[in-house]
Enzyme design. Structure first.
Site: not given
Lengths: 704, 345
Positions: A423, A467, A483
């Site tokens: 991520c 994250h 995202d």
């Protein structure tokens, strides 16, 4: 005067030999007390401590000798020197605690007398206290309290070495005592006023603890992903939001430099100190949620988007981030409320702000920049974002915990060559592309998701839920969340990391001991969740029971308790406890074996005689007293004589013919009846009225 | 100042704990205070509390309260460990001055076990391990003696620090019965008894004067004529012949024989002589001013003589607060008797 448990008559030499069993208890307790520190202490220190305690034990067995003064001093100096070298001058509570452990270890070489034994007892108790600074989970609490119980057994053995019944008896005795004092302990715990710290001593260890940090290099978060330590736990007043909506914002990284994302603003320095660890009390409203965060040694708090602060231990800063007033060096509880989501968005971004969110290095990653230009040509801002996400979705990008090394032009590499990343990689790349396209963007770091705790009443967010994602400024809509991970690996956002990397098998691959690793084994999962639930309740209600929770609880009690009332109440509890102890022992003695019914009846009779002016003389037999009473008060003559006879026949009965219990009782009853009769007769003759004027029989002076 | 306080305290104790051969420990006569270790423990709790406050650590609060409560519980336990314990003086011993005289005491536990307490007089203490509830244990307590006469230990201290040594509970027992301390034997010089003993005076002496010779090692002051030189030549031992003839009357040990000597010293001489005679099984009598013990020869006689020497001129000790006569029949009602005592004294 020797004051340490040796009576003066015992010479020092005699106390040289401490009872082995007592010493053994202390050593066992020491080992138990070391276990909570194992993860914190350097290995050499643990080994040294074990060796020193072992030395003491061997010396007790007579196999080796304890070191003399010079050797002892030498050992001490060497170990202290080693310690000083390893800590390198940093003085924190953490290093101080390590030094304390070393001191306890060294004390073992100097345990010769009873006095030393007590000193060791004190410092071991304090070691348990120090342990509580670092671990407050229920199992560690039990370990520490258990160690203290062992210490108390050791003391008991020291004071009564040849106690019959051995360990079981001492445990029973101690256990009974603990049970008896438990109510007082609970009352004190609830009512003792939780004062503000008298002076502040930071607990900040200076060591990096597990958790997200304020810089992001590609790869940082994938390290975190290997940790199943808890980050925080949340209880919602209403329903728990969907997994995909659970974005816990922590901090914003807006400055890219040399492949590393940083916070651009300098956080103002605040002197380390304490924060309220129990912010937010009372029932949770439907839109509120309550976070119990583990210590991070940082000021940031994690919050869902669109939250407002409820508890007063954190403040909302610009960027909708929440900060504690001081670093959280112990677990801390705070409360937030989900605000209105359709609040009018910010209309414009200040010039300075815009510049900050458009900052890019002067060169590097040319292909990414080219991509941005290309996207920008054909789209507006929203369009750029959507087509970028579309690119992620459609092209074979992979979400992996084992990303390849991408040293130069990492973003280009990721976007066009490797297409494998975590991520943090994707968030960084997305921000880069958006900024290149002239869209203000920033990296947000925090946690995403979280696993429901046992019973589903709360949420556990672990380090592997860490994250990174992106927020982009879209005119008219304000900051919107973008995202890239959701586009590449929807599983990660929908159900968590475990499912997202299930094919790869890299979930907690280096973490063999974590229960979460064995999430597919139902029993392990169940046990781990149950344990967590117990610990959560423990942390919320016991560990987190501090000033605010206490005042909240007290305010629910009738009478509106304040700090001062609590103080009075505590004093009252202590006083009452002492009083009860006193009364109990008084009662026990009164009803003790020494005073049977006969002597009570006899004493009552003596009192009665005193009241009517015939007090018992020294050494007078009951018969003689009865005779005198008969002369003074002819009305009771018969009863008195009978009374005296019964008493005599009880006390002077030949021991050969034991009296049956029933006879005994009958006699006693007769005595009591006679007493009542005598009283009645005396009342009738008007003699006993004076008793009220002279309630104390002793006050009637009697002259022989 | 401190001496004044101490003497006040002692007389208060003495009033509170009357002399008695039977002593039941109750709240009235039990005292309890923290030991120095207990005071340190209190300090430790304070430090722990400060730590708890400063680090806002609930668990430290909890442990502090737990240990504090344990301290209070220990107070209760320490007190109960002694309360209800009954001490009876079984026998006050006998012995020579300077020795430790053994007092035999019986400790009977009440409803609770009594664990790990000590009995002590002055610097001597006897640990007692465990007296189970309702049972009793005999304890021999040595009491140091300095002078001959009646020895009544001023106070026998009964102390316990069970269970943790953080608190001590103690009481005193003040026995009425006194031990008899014999004079310390000191080797007597040769003297002649002044007691007339018709039948023995003339013919007890043989013409040579050495048929009743008693041999003893030489000591300073012996005349050289008396040394058995033959024996010295044979064995190398300096032995002196003590002719009974020189000691005057063989049957009477006489207080007045040591004219000009301090009375206590005379008693010590006599004590030595009594022991010597007792050992040799000789018949002897004892003549003390105001008391004459006819010649006889037996161990009981020896003891009787020693006792006479021990208590000569001494008053049997009596305490103003002695337990009232007859109380031994129902010692259990001492409390009410105590109330009466206040009136009668």
């Amino acid at each position: 005067m020797s004051v340490w448990g040796v009576s003066r008559s015992e010479p020092e030499t005699q106390s040289d030999s401490l009872p082995s069993r007592a010493l053994l208890w202390l050593i066992v307790s020491f080992v138990v007390l070391l276990t909570p520190q194992v993860d914190r202490l350097p290995l050499w220190l643990i080994l040294v401590c074990t060796a020193l305690a072992g030395w003491r034990w061997l010396a007790q067995q007579g196999r080796v000798r304890l070191p003399g003064r010079w050797l002892r001093t030498g050992i001490m100096l060497i170990l202290v020197a080693v310690y000083l070298i390893t800590v390198q001058g940093s003085f924190t509570v953490d290093t101080a605690a390590s030094f304390f452990v070393l001191a306890v270890g060294l004390k073992w070489l100097e345990t010769r007398t009873v006095r030393d034994f007590y000193v060791l007892f004190y410092i071991l108790v304090y070691l348990a206290t120090v342990n509580f600074l670092f671990h407050q989970e229920i199992h560690w609490a039990l370990v520490n309290i258990g160690a203290i119980v062992l210490l108390l057994i050791g003391l008991q053995v020291l004071n009564a070495p040849d106690l019959p019944g051995g360990m079981k008896a001492s445990l029973c005795r101690l256990g009974g005592m603990l049970l008896k004092v438990l109510p007082v302990v609970v009352l004190l715990f609830v009512f003792f006023p939780r004062m503000d710290p008298l002076w502040s001593v930071p607990l900040v260890s200076g060591q990096a603890s597990t958790g997200i940090s304020d810089t992001m290099r590609p790869g940082d978060i994938s390290n975190l992903a290997q940790s199943s330590e808890r980050a925080f736990r949340v209880t919602f007043g209403g329903a728990i939001p969907e997994n995909r909506d659970r974005y816990w914002r922590g901090l914003i990284l807006d400055s890219l430099d040399d492949g590393t994302w940083r916070q651009s603003g300098v956080e103002p320095y605040r002197s380390p100190g304490r924060v309220n660890v129990d912010g937010g009390v009372g029932e949770l409203a439907a839109n509120e949620y309550d976070v119990l965060m583990e210590a991070t040694d940082q000021r940031w708090a994690f919050a869902l988007e669109g939250s407002e602060a409820v508890s007063d231990n954190l403040v909302k800063e610009s960027n909708n981030l929440f900060r504690f007033r001081r670093p959280a060096d112990s677990s801390i509880r705070y409360r937030l409320a989900l605000g209105d989501t359709d609040k009018p968005p910010m209309q414009s971004l200040e010039q300075r702000q815009a510049g900050r969110y458009l900052q890019l290095p002067a060169q590097g990653n040319p292909r990414a920049r080219a991509l941005a230009d290309e996207l920008k040509k054909s789209n507006n801002d929203i369009g750029v974002i959507q087509s970028l996400l579309g690119r992620f979705r459609e092209q074979p990008y992979f979400y992996t915990l084992r990303p390849p090394e991408m040293p130069n032009d990492g973003i280009d590499n990721l976007l066009f060559e490797e297409k494998r990343g975590f991520c943090a990689h994707y968030a960084g790349a997305t921000t880069f592309v958006l900024r290149s396209a002239g869209i203000p963007a920033r990296v947000v770091v925090g946690y995403q998701g979280g696993e429901a705790g046992a019973g589903g009443d709360y949420l556990i967010v672990r380090q592997y839920d860490a994250h990174a994602w992106v927020e982009a400024w879209v005119k008219g809509r304000g900051w919107v969340r973008v995202d890239p991970t959701a586009a590449i690996a929807p599983d990660r956002i929908e159900s968590g990391l475990r499912d997202a990397v299930a094919d790869e098998g890299s979930f907690l691959e280096n973490n063999w001991t974590s229960a979460q690793r064995y999430g597919d084994v139902a029993i392990v999962q169940w046990a781990s969740l149950q344990l967590d639930r117990i610990n959560y309740q423990w942390q919320r209600w016991v560990v987190g029971y501090q000033g605010q929770s206490q005042l909240d609880l007290m305010s629910r009690l009738p009478g509106g308790f304040g700090m001062r009332e609590l103080g009075y109440l505590t004093a009252g509890i202590v006083g009452a406890a002492l009083l009860i102890v006193g009364l109990l022992s008084a009662l026990q003695i009164r009803r003790g074996a020494g005073r049977d019914g006969y002597s009570r009846a006899l004493a009552a009779w003596h009192r009665l005689c005193g009241q009517v002016g015939v007090p018992v003389r020294q050494g007078e037999t009951p018969a003689a007293l009865a005779a005198r009473l008969a002369i003074a008060e002819p009305a009771v003559a018969d009863s008195a004589r009978l009374f005296a006879r019964t008493v005599n026949s009880h006390y002077y009965r030949p021991q050969i013919e034991p009296q049956s219990a029933r006879d005994n009782d009958d006699d006693l009853k007769r005595l009591r009846r006679l007493l009542v009769t005598m009283k009645r007769q005396l009342h009738r003759s008007g003699k006993l009225r004076s008793a009220f004027l002279h309630p104390s029989p002793q006050s009637g002076k009697h002259s022989d | 100042m401190s001496r004044l306080i101490r003497s006040r305290f002692q007389s208060w104790i003495n009033r509170r704990i009357p002399r008695s051969d039977v002593q039941v420990l109750t709240q009235r006569n039990l005292f309890i205070l923290p030991t120095a270790a207990g005071v340190m423990f209190g300090l430790l709790l304070l430090i722990m509390l400060l730590t708890g406050i400063n680090y806002q650590n609930s668990l430290i609060y909890l442990v502090t309260f737990l240990l504090g409560a344990v301290f209070v519980g220990a107070m209760h336990q320490t007190h109960r460990n002694l309360s209800g314990l009954e001490f009876t003086l079984v026998q006050a011993g006998e012995g020579f001055a300077g020795d430790n005289i053994v007092f035999r005491l019986r400790a009977a536990a009440g409803k609770d076990d009594a664990i790990a307490f000590t009995l002590s007089v002055d610097d001597l203490s006897v640990p007692v391990g465990h007296v189970p509830a309702g049972q009793s244990v005999d304890v021999a307590l040595p009491v140091p003696s300095a002078f001959r006469g009646y020895l009544q230990p001023d106070r026998i201290r009964i102390e316990t620090r069970f269970p943790f040594g953080l608190l001590k509970a103690w009481s005193w027992m003040r026995p009425v019965s006194a031990a008899v301390v014999f004079p310390r034997p000191i080797v007597a010089p040769d003297v002649v008894s002044a007691v007339e003993d018709g039948e023995q005076t003339s013919n007890s002496r043989s013409p040579e004067g050495n048929d009743h010779a008693e041999l003893r090692p030489w000591r300073e002051g012996d005349m050289s004529q008396r040394i058995m030189w033959k024996r010295f030549a044979r064995s190398g031992q300096m032995v002196v012949a003590d002719w009974e003839a020189d000691k005057g009357n063989p049957h009477w040990l006489d207080f007045n024989a040591f004219a000009g000597t301090d009375h206590e010293l005379r008693l010590s001489y006599l004590s030595w002589l009594v022991i010597e005679r007792g050992k040799s099984g000789a018949r002897f009598g004892l003549n003390l001013p105001g008391q004459v013990i006819e010649p006889e020869s037996s161990t009981t006689h020896t003891t009787r003589c020693l006792r006479a020497l021990a208590v000569w001129g001494e008053e049997k000790p009596r305490d103003a607060f002695a337990a009232p006569h007859g109380t031994r029949h129902y010692t259990t009602i001492k409390k009410s008797a105590g109330a009466a005592r206040g009136v009668h004294s």
